[in-house]
Design an enzyme around this catalytic site. Structure first.
Site, PDB file in Angstrom:
ATOM      1  N   ARG A 241     -23.573  46.250 -25.372  1.00 41.96           N
ATOM      2  CA  ARG A 241     -24.779  45.875 -25.448  1.00 41.96           C
ATOM      3  C   ARG A 241     -25.723  45.824 -26.776  1.00 41.96           C
ATOM      4  NH1 ARG A 241     -23.204  48.760 -20.923  1.00 41.96           N
ATOM      5  NH2 ARG A 241     -24.038  47.786 -18.439  1.00 41.96           N
ATOM      6  N   LYS A 268     -26.400  52.737 -19.558  1.00 38.78           N
ATOM      7  CA  LYS A 268     -27.551  51.524 -18.970  1.00 38.78           C
ATOM      8  C   LYS A 268     -26.911  52.527 -17.227  1.00 38.78           C
ATOM      9  CE  LYS A 268     -28.150  47.551 -15.768  1.00 38.78           C
ATOM     10  NZ  LYS A 268     -27.481  46.027 -16.276  1.00 38.78           N
ATOM     11  N   HIS A 330     -26.327  39.255 -26.416  1.00 43.07           N
ATOM     12  CA  HIS A 330     -25.995  39.709 -24.684  1.00 43.07           C
ATOM     13  C   HIS A 330     -24.735  39.303 -23.707  1.00 43.07           C
ATOM     14  CE1 HIS A 330     -26.323  42.751 -21.143  1.00 43.07           C
ATOM     15  NE2 HIS A 330     -25.819  41.509 -20.734  1.00 43.07           N
ATOM     16  N   ARG A 333     -20.853  39.345 -25.035  1.00 39.62           N
ATOM     17  CA  ARG A 333     -19.907  40.092 -23.215  1.00 39.62           C
ATOM     18  C   ARG A 333     -19.818  39.373 -22.001  1.00 39.62           C
ATOM     19  NH1 ARG A 333     -21.222  45.515 -22.444  1.00 39.62           N
ATOM     20  NH2 ARG A 333     -21.745  45.197 -20.321  1.00 39.62           N
ATOM     21  N   HIS A 356     -19.053  48.578 -17.298  1.00 42.36           N
ATOM     22  CA  HIS A 356     -19.570  48.477 -16.011  1.00 42.36           C
ATOM     23  C   HIS A 356     -19.667  49.271 -14.678  1.00 42.36           C
ATOM     24  CE1 HIS A 356     -19.554  43.618 -16.941  1.00 42.36           C
ATOM     25  NE2 HIS A 356     -20.928  44.183 -17.502  1.00 42.36           N
ATOM     26  N   TYR A 366     -14.873  58.775 -12.565  1.00 38.02           N
ATOM     27  CA  TYR A 366     -15.035  59.608 -12.860  1.00 38.02           C
ATOM     28  C   TYR A 366     -14.081  60.468 -14.268  1.00 38.02           C
ATOM     29  CZ  TYR A 366     -10.743  62.736 -11.918  1.00 38.02           C
ATOM     30  OH  TYR A 366      -9.610  63.208 -12.328  1.00 38.02           O
TER      31      TYR A 366
END
Length: 403
Positions: A241, A268, A330, A333, A356, A366
């Site tokens: 980003r 994010k 952006h 992406r 994402h 994880y």
């Protein structure tokens, strides 16, 4: 005979516990240890009972008689002093019982039954969002508006999936608190009623790959500074980003290992992200080091090196070279996602590269370094493909000039 303060003060311990009686059920209990405890005997519901009124001399004889009289008044009113005292103790404990303590107890109880990915995610959001927001507050003081405010901050980042999880976990934590007896209400119920609605999908404009050589050629000749040109090229090569790139300090980059590690606090989704750097990106960053390497920030501001490149700088440069409404920072992406998917790369590799969170929670991982080597190979192939489509024009490689 009523007890005197002198008798209480001079009483010595014996081999066995004994009591010095006062009046109306009050006595001073002296065990072999030598401590002195006030006791009040009474009958409630036809049963003999006894409660402690504190220790002597911290509680004086006069004070003990006051406490005895209060207890006798409770008995007369149909209130059991022992149960009343226990209720007061629970109330004091509840006032001192913080949400952080409850949340950690809930996590310790629940985590062993979860998948590793779920346990990691719950711990991450507890540490980054929930506990910093309300952790130090007593459980009994937390209200529904407090929780709505907390979730709103998560929603404001655009991470609506995370906000949904946090609502779910808050509800579970307070239900756990109810079962433990440290919470009397569950203010986390019905938080979904005021949940933010998912915004309409905003498509960031982007050119197709076939038009990328012309864009890069125009960028090379544009009247804007070199760090801005490098920033745009790095967006094309990495898929990060724009904000993640603009605010990157140099200490996140390991150019020898060709790796960029972005901490959770700057992401994010509030999880760390490792970006493999193709050789073309490493070359660009080495060029940039010659310009801004003496500053903390890789893209240090021109007027104030302590602040990053302005968020409007990249899109302004794209407008200057004729791509207003056709390409944004952006938007690269989306170009990368489209191209990599069309080339048949594993969807999980692409989603992880773009940082994402998967809509299917079971597919989310994880392990923030997952698929790193696969992504490194994929992104190097992507960078080489860009070089290949640029070969016919004046922009020989992704850098200005040939590699």
């Amino acid at each position: 005979m009523p007890l005197t303060d002198s008798a209480a003060r001079t009483a010595k311990p014996r081999e066995k516990l004994y009591r010095l009686a006062d009046t109306l059920g009050l006595s001073l209990e002296i065990p072999p240890t030598g401590s002195k405890l006030w006791r009040f005997r009474y009958r409630f519901a036809s049963k003999p009972k006894m409660i402690s009124l504190g220790s002597y001399p911290a509680v004086t004889l006069a004070k003990a008689r006051e406490l005895r009289d209060v207890a006798r008044s409770q008995v007369a009113a149909g209130v059991d002093p022992s149960k009343h005292k226990q209720a007061e103790k629970r109330a004091r404990e509840a006032e001192a019982y913080t949400f952080e303590k409850l949340a950690n107890e809930w996590y310790a109880y629940s985590a062993p039954r979860w998948a590793d990915a779920t346990a990691y995610k719950a711990r991450l959001y507890l540490n980054n969002d929930i506990i910093p927001g309300i952790g130090k507050r007593p459980v009994a003081e937390i209200t529904r508006p407090d929780l709505v405010e907390l979730v709103r901050k998560v929603e404001a980042r655009g991470t609506l999936n995370a906000a949904g999880k946090i609502r779910q976990w808050l509800n579970q934590i307070f239900r756990f608190g109810l079962a433990k007896g440290v919470a009397t209400t569950n203010p986390a119920t019905d938080l979904d009623v005021v949940a933010a609605h998912a915004p309409q999908v905003k498509h960031h404009p982007h050119v197709p790959l076939a038009e990328l050589p012309e864009l890069l050629e125009r960028l090379a000749g544009a009247r804007c500074d070199q760090p801005t040109k490098i920033a745009i090229r790095l967006l094309v090569l990495t898929g990060v980003r724009p904000g993640e790139l603009r605010q990157a300090p140099w200490n996140e980059f390991d150019l020898d290992a060709a790796t960029w590690t972005i901490p959770a606090a700057r992401m994010k989704a509030r999880r760390p992200h490792i970006v493999p750097l193709p050789t073309q990106a490493v070359d660009l960053l080495r060029d940039l080091q010659e310009i801004t390497g003496r500053y903390d920030l890789a893209f240090a501001g021109k007027a104030n090196p302590g602040r990053p490149l302005s968020e409007n700088t990249i899109n302004k440069a794209l407008r200057i070279i004729g791509y207003e409404g056709r390409q944004t920072g952006h938007g690269f992406r989306h170009l990368i996602s489209t191209e990599l998917n069309s080339r048949g790369y594993n969807r999980d590799w692409i989603e992880r590269q773009l940082a994402h969170g998967d809509a299917d929670e079971m597919r989310d991982t994880y392990n923030h370094a997952h698929y790193l080597e696969q992504r490194r190979e994929m992104m190097q192939a992507w960078a080489d493909a860009i070089d290949a489509v640029c070969t016919g024009g004046r922009v020989v490689g992704i850098r200005t000039g040939s590699r």
